[in-house]
Write a protein that holds these residues in place. Structure first.
Motif, short mmCIF file in Angstrom:
data_model
loop_
_atom_site.label_atom_id
_atom_site.label_comp_id
_atom_site.label_asym_id
_atom_site.label_seq_id
_atom_site.Cartn_x
_atom_site.Cartn_y
_atom_site.Cartn_z
N ILE A 1 0.82 -1.21 0.00
CA ILE A 1 0.00 0.00 0.00
C ILE A 1 0.86 1.27 0.00
O ILE A 1 0.59 2.21 -0.74
CB ILE A 1 -0.95 0.00 1.21
N VAL A 2 1.92 1.26 0.84
CA VAL A 2 2.70 2.50 1.01
C VAL A 2 3.47 2.87 -0.24
O VAL A 2 3.85 4.03 -0.42
CB VAL A 2 3.66 2.35 2.20
N VAL A 3 3.72 1.89 -1.13
CA VAL A 3 4.50 2.19 -2.32
C VAL A 3 3.65 2.88 -3.39
O VAL A 3 4.19 3.49 -4.32
CB VAL A 3 5.13 0.89 -2.87
N ALA B 1 -3.29 16.87 -3.87
CA ALA B 1 -4.63 16.62 -3.31
C ALA B 1 -5.05 15.16 -3.47
O ALA B 1 -5.56 14.55 -2.50
CB ALA B 1 -5.64 17.56 -3.97
N PRO B 2 -4.87 14.53 -4.65
CA PRO B 2 -5.23 13.10 -4.74
C PRO B 2 -4.43 12.21 -3.80
O PRO B 2 -4.98 11.26 -3.23
CB PRO B 2 -4.94 12.76 -6.21
N VAL B 3 -3.15 12.48 -3.62
CA VAL B 3 -2.34 11.67 -2.70
C VAL B 3 -2.87 11.77 -1.28
O VAL B 3 -3.00 10.76 -0.57
CB VAL B 3 -0.86 12.11 -2.77
N ILE B 4 -3.19 12.98 -0.85
CA ILE B 4 -3.74 13.16 0.49
C ILE B 4 -5.09 12.46 0.62
O ILE B 4 -5.38 11.82 1.63
CB ILE B 4 -3.86 14.67 0.81
N ALA B 5 -5.91 12.57 -0.41
CA ALA B 5 -7.24 11.94 -0.37
C ALA B 5 -7.13 10.42 -0.28
O ALA B 5 -7.86 9.76 0.48
CB ALA B 5 -8.04 12.34 -1.60
N ILE B 6 -6.19 9.85 -1.06
CA ILE B 6 -6.01 8.40 -1.01
C ILE B 6 -5.61 7.94 0.39
O ILE B 6 -6.13 6.97 0.93
CB ILE B 6 -4.96 7.97 -2.05
N ALA B 7 -4.67 8.67 0.99
CA ALA B 7 -4.21 8.29 2.33
C ALA B 7 -5.33 8.39 3.36
O ALA B 7 -5.49 7.50 4.21
CB ALA B 7 -3.03 9.16 2.74
N LEU B 8 -6.12 9.46 3.29
CA LEU B 8 -7.20 9.63 4.25
C LEU B 8 -8.29 8.56 4.07
O LEU B 8 -8.87 8.07 5.05
CB LEU B 8 -7.81 11.03 4.11
N ILE B 9 -8.56 8.20 2.82
CA ILE B 9 -9.58 7.18 2.57
C ILE B 9 -9.13 5.83 3.12
O ILE B 9 -9.90 5.12 3.78
CB ILE B 9 -9.88 7.09 1.06
N LEU B 10 -7.87 5.46 2.86
CA LEU B 10 -7.36 4.19 3.39
C LEU B 10 -7.33 4.18 4.91
O LEU B 10 -7.68 3.18 5.55
CB LEU B 10 -5.96 3.92 2.83
N ALA C 1 -2.95 1.79 9.23
CA ALA C 1 -3.39 3.18 9.08
C ALA C 1 -2.22 4.15 9.27
O ALA C 1 -2.06 5.11 8.50
CB ALA C 1 -4.50 3.48 10.08
N ILE C 2 -1.39 3.90 10.29
CA ILE C 2 -0.24 4.77 10.52
C ILE C 2 0.75 4.69 9.36
O ILE C 2 1.29 5.71 8.91
CB ILE C 2 0.44 4.41 11.85
N SER C 3 0.99 3.49 8.86
CA SER C 3 1.91 3.33 7.73
C SER C 3 1.41 4.08 6.50
O SER C 3 2.21 4.71 5.78
CB SER C 3 2.08 1.84 7.40
N VAL C 4 0.12 4.03 6.25
CA VAL C 4 -0.45 4.72 5.09
C VAL C 4 -0.30 6.23 5.23
O VAL C 4 0.07 6.93 4.28
CB VAL C 4 -1.93 4.32 4.93
N LEU C 5 -0.59 6.75 6.41
CA LEU C 5 -0.46 8.20 6.61
C LEU C 5 0.98 8.66 6.48
O LEU C 5 1.27 9.71 5.89
CB LEU C 5 -1.02 8.58 7.99
#
Length: 465
Positions: free
Chosen positions: A170-172, A206-215, A241-245
């Motif tokens: 996910i993080v990649v 903005a899309p990167v931030i949105a993806i992280a918040l959704i996950l 969740a922490i890894s994604v953020l």
């Protein structure tokens, strides 16, 4: 003040019934013979068929299981120096091996997942420079997640490590999105790496931030599920969740900086003749054909959208029916390398009779392949941990997993064969179980209740109906 009964007279004066008609009392000594029996039935202990004394060590809440196990072994090695020449010690039953093996397996899976991600990213990006950038985001995101472990009280266990296994893929993603956007600006818009990075970040921040918040919104609520289910999944979900953020933060900070340093425009007409580039060309040709077929399939599906909807409804209905028909359970039964055999003789059976059955079971276990050690205890029922003269329990430690590759030597196979072989003791009711992953949640747990007649009718058969 004496709070416990000691003598036979005191036990004999226990009131068992009161007659409401005349107020007379029925004492225990009126309906039976009262005598003091054996105080402790659980002192017939054996290890691998030999008489032994037990030392039970339990892990304290919050303690490290592996560290506790290692410290116990180190302490026993020190004490062994003071033992007589004919005395030794052995650990016939322990729960640390399964923890150690489980963590090793998860770590191996973690490394394998990391290698697979690197290979997949390299195959699709086809450049070591572009591959290095998202790959560097993986350790930064995962190591950064450990910062939250201390305030949250998390530990490095199989759940958190499994969370990292899923988080690797996910993080990649965020870093790949950034790298692809920068490469498009460099190669198609002919921009410098710095300008291409700035422009890409304006477009995709903005899309990167949105993806992280959704996950994160998907996994965070799992950590707030109440009860034991929430406790099981809390560390797993919060770790992801922490890894994604953190990966989103890395994609907005470290990844752009690496893009300005590492990415360079591709020079037209300069194509290596090496084996790797020939492999990339074959892969690109194959992928282009697959993409064309996929596009044609999508167009065909759009033209026949009614049939697509019907197929979708059938899939949903089929999934619902399969979900309802499959057996359910809280935790799956896993091979933890331990088996417990417990038995009961008829009520009132003597200790000598119980030990005789226990000796017969130990003789069978000595010749059972897949059993490394066993500890037998007469007078103990491991299911309800009651001490009675007619009960006995054998705790079996299985051989290491790599020595039990045969299906008959694995947990279910051994339990079935032991249940069959122990069936020859006709006078004993024998149960072969595996310890639950979480104490108290095994297949022998349940509940018990006592019905008490309070009306004083005296007819037990009427009360039974």
């Amino acid at each position: 003040v004496q709070g416990r009964l000691v003598t036979t007279e005191q036990f004999g004066n226990v009131v068992v019934k009161t007659n409401p008609q005349d107020g007379s009392l029925v004492y225990l000594k009126d309906v039976g013979r009262v005598e003091l029996g054996k105080f402790n039935y659980a002192n017939n202990s054996y290890v691998d068929g030999k008489r032994a004394a037990y030392l039970l060590v339990y892990q304290a809440p919050g303690a490290n299981a592996l560290a506790t196990y290692d410290n116990v072994l180190a302490t026993m090695e020190q004490l062994k120096k003071q033992f007589p020449a004919d005395l030794s010690y052995i650990v016939p039953f322990e729960a640390a091996s399964v923890v150690k093996v489980s963590i090793e397996e998860v770590v191996h899976t973690l490394v394998e997942a990391l290698l697979l991600v690197v290979v997949v990213v390299f195959v699709f990006l086809q450049s070591w420079r572009t591959t290095l950038i998202p790959v560097l985001a993986i350790p930064v995101s995962i190591v950064g997640s450990f910062i939250a472990f201390i305030p949250l009280g998390f530990t490095i266990n199989t759940l958190t490590l499994f969370g990292f296994v899923l988080a690797i893929g996910i993080v990649v993603d965020d870093a790949i999105v950034v790298v692809e956007a920068v490469e498009v600006n460099i190669n198609e818009r002919k921009m410098s790496p710095v300008d291409a990075t700035l422009e890409a970040m304006r477009e995709i921040s903005a899309p990167v931030i949105a993806i992280a918040l959704i996950l994160a919104a998907v996994f965070v609520p799992v950590g707030f599920i109440p009860g034991i289910t929430g406790r099981l999944y809390q560390q797993f979900a919060i770790t992801i969740a922490i890894s994604v953020l953190i990966s989103a933060f890395v994609a907005l900070s470290l990844t752009p900086a690496l893009c300005t340093l590492l990415l360079k425009p591709h020079e037209e007409g300069q194509e290596s003749k090496g084996i790797v580039n020939k492999g990339f060309k074959k892969f690109n040709d194959w992928f282009a054909r697959v993409t064309d077929k996929y596009g044609n399939g999508v167009q065909s599906a759009i033209k026949h959208s009614r049939f697509v909807v019907i197929i979708l409804v059938c899939i949903v209905v089929g999934a619902g029916l399969l979900f309802r028909s499959k057996p359910t359970g809280f935790l799956p039964t896993e091979d933890e390398g331990r088996i417990i055999i417990t038995f009961n003789l008829p009520e009132g059976a003597s200790t000598a009779r119980t030990v005789e059955v226990l000796q017969g079971m130990m003789d069978d276990l000595k010749h059972t392949k897949g059993i490394a050690h066993f500890a037998a205890l007469g007078g103990l029922n491991a299911v309800n941990f009651s001490s009675k003269s007619n009960s006995g329990t054998v705790f079996c430690q299985l051989a290491p997993w790599d020595e039990r590759s045969d299906k008959a030597l694995q947990l279910n196979g051994l339990m079935a064969s032991l249940q069959k072989s122990m069936g020859r003791f006709k006078e004993a009711t024998t149960v072969v179980i595996s310890p639950p992953a979480i104490p108290g949640l095994g297949n022998t747990g349940g509940y018990s209740f006592i019905l008490q007649e309070r009306e004083g009718q005296g007819d037990i058969h009427a009360f039974d109906n």
